[in-house]
Design an enzyme around this catalytic site. Sequence first.
Site, short mmCIF file in Angstrom:
data_model
loop_
_atom_site.label_atom_id
_atom_site.label_comp_id
_atom_site.label_asym_id
_atom_site.label_seq_id
_atom_site.Cartn_x
_atom_site.Cartn_y
_atom_site.Cartn_z
N LYS A 122 0.82 -1.21 0.00
CA LYS A 122 0.00 0.00 0.00
C LYS A 122 0.86 1.27 0.00
O LYS A 122 0.41 2.33 -0.41
CB LYS A 122 -0.98 -0.01 1.17
C1 LIG Z 1 -4.45 -4.44 0.94
C2 LIG Z 1 -3.66 -5.69 0.82
C3 LIG Z 1 -4.00 -6.69 -0.11
C4 LIG Z 1 -5.21 -6.61 -1.00
O1 LIG Z 1 -5.13 -5.59 -1.95
P1 LIG Z 1 -6.44 -5.10 -2.71
O2 LIG Z 1 -6.01 -3.94 -3.50
O3 LIG Z 1 -7.43 -4.74 -1.64
O4 LIG Z 1 -6.91 -6.24 -3.53
C5 LIG Z 1 -3.18 -7.81 -0.18
N1 LIG Z 1 -2.11 -7.96 0.62
C6 LIG Z 1 -1.76 -7.02 1.52
C7 LIG Z 1 -0.58 -7.26 2.39
C8 LIG Z 1 -2.51 -5.85 1.65
O5 LIG Z 1 -2.15 -4.94 2.55
#
Ligand SMILES: *Cc1c(COP(=O)(O)O)cnc(C)c1O
Length: 545
Positions: A122
């Site tokens: 993120k």
């Molecule tokens: C947010 C997140 C995801 C999922 O991502 P999306 O964009 O919601 O599909 C997967 N793995 C981790 C570690 C995350 O923080």
Amino acid sequence: MAAPTASQRYLSSRGGSYGFSFEEAVLKGLAADGGLFIPEAIPSLPAGWESAWAGLSFQELAYEVLSLYISADEISAEDLKSLIDRSYSTFRHPDIAPVVDLIPEDNLHVMELFHGPTFAFKDVALQFVGNLFEYFLIRKNAQNDAEDGKRHALTVIGATSGDTGSAAIYGLRGKKDVSVFILHPKGKVSPIQEAQMTTVLDDNVHNLAVEGTFDDCQDIVKTLFSHPILSKTHNLGAVNSINWARILAQIVYYFSSYFALANKVGGSPKIRYVVPTGNFGDILAGYFAKRMGLPIDQLVIATNANDILDRFVKSGRYEKHPVSAEEGEGGIAEDGAKAHPGGVKETLAPAMDILVSSNFERLLWYLALECVSEVAVGNDEPTQEQKETAGATVQQWMNDLKTVGTTIVPDSVLSAARRDFASERVSDEDTVATIKKVFTTPPSAPYVLDPHSAIGVCAAMRIIEKSEDKDAHYVSLSTAHPAKFNHAVDLALGEVEGYDFETTVRPKEFIGLEQREKRVRVIERPDAELVRAAVEEMLEVEGKV
Ligand SMILES: *Cc1c(COP(=O)(O)O)cnc(C)c1O
């Protein structure tokens, strides 16, 4: 300067607004009709892009991709480049999102997206979003046009079960005219995640530990966003994955990894991306890359036991609860994941524990445009009437989901989705087994996957096993560093010889983290009014009101 192109203007997926600027789409987050902002057309890649972009750095590539979606009238080339450079200067790896070979004989690669400040993918988007918010606010304040003579300021409020919160805090810390409040359920986030959030001591960062659950925190945030006074007196902002700028920033690494692989194997590789998916943000960025013209063979959705997307790809039914799964109401769900009364199952990959994937609505709009408005897939700008038909269709689908809990799309829509997407659902048992296999079996040993990334790798391994096509390359997206989810990693590797969390996994940045000075305010009851009062008080102390 050139007028914005269709791909630089934004509409609501539910048909209620058209012609928004990038800035409006980013600062509003959600459209007034409850829809999500998407570009009015998907841009095509410029002629000769493959040779012209081949030698670019991640940052240079980001500029090329982002400028197709942001008019230079809104953000000049120079400013956009500087925003990008600042956003990725906080990453520890020079390639930002390096691609590593996991199992060369199977053409299986991992793209590591966890080299940002909070060790999770993120960061790739939120480092950029933080700088973007600040840029827009500084500009508004320089124009000095606030009606009441006050400065434009943004108050970001969000709830986290652990992961998004730290990435948002690191994206927004120290940003001028932005304050951030992150609610987490007290004692219910992992010690590392708690420490990552609460050891950030910048004046504009506020951690609220709520005595309650994550759902309580989410409900409080929703209440505050519609609070009659707070929402009028403060400019409230959200950083959840519905913000268009987050999707946009994520498109870039599909391009960077394509070039990294092309460089490695020579020529134009046939690539399948495997993406651990929760809210459908990360993989939706891959869909945009594909529609822009990046030669992606397939996008594979990898879910955990919260499998609404896997069920959709298999059946065309988009529904919160599968018809046969009444046992999902509390108690123990299939494959051992604990289920909440609301239906979300608690798995070893908590960042993917969702009931409904918010960003899926964006894909549905493009599918409706193609299948219901009958616009041939290409990147020509659709007519207003075609766009309106797509918007009305999505509005109807989302309404069905809300009222009866199910949307059933026409066969043409399902076939169109299957042209680009495949899917796999991975249980906790398989997640643990994959972490163990990758750590212990050559040639990948002793690579350590986090549980989310392991879901991707497990899905990739299954598809490789099934596939006749031995030329295809698989890039599985690694979304977090294993040290962030040490519980699942210890579960998988605790008994394995040669594994020791501290020496095998823990990065030096985490050493002593939990002992550092913390700042956090406890909210004794899950009560929106208590949180509102705390927010007002802390804003006052910060000098923001
Ligand atoms: C947010 C997140 C995801 C999922 O991502 P999306 O964009 O919601 O599909 C997967 N793995 C981790 C570690 C995350 O923080």
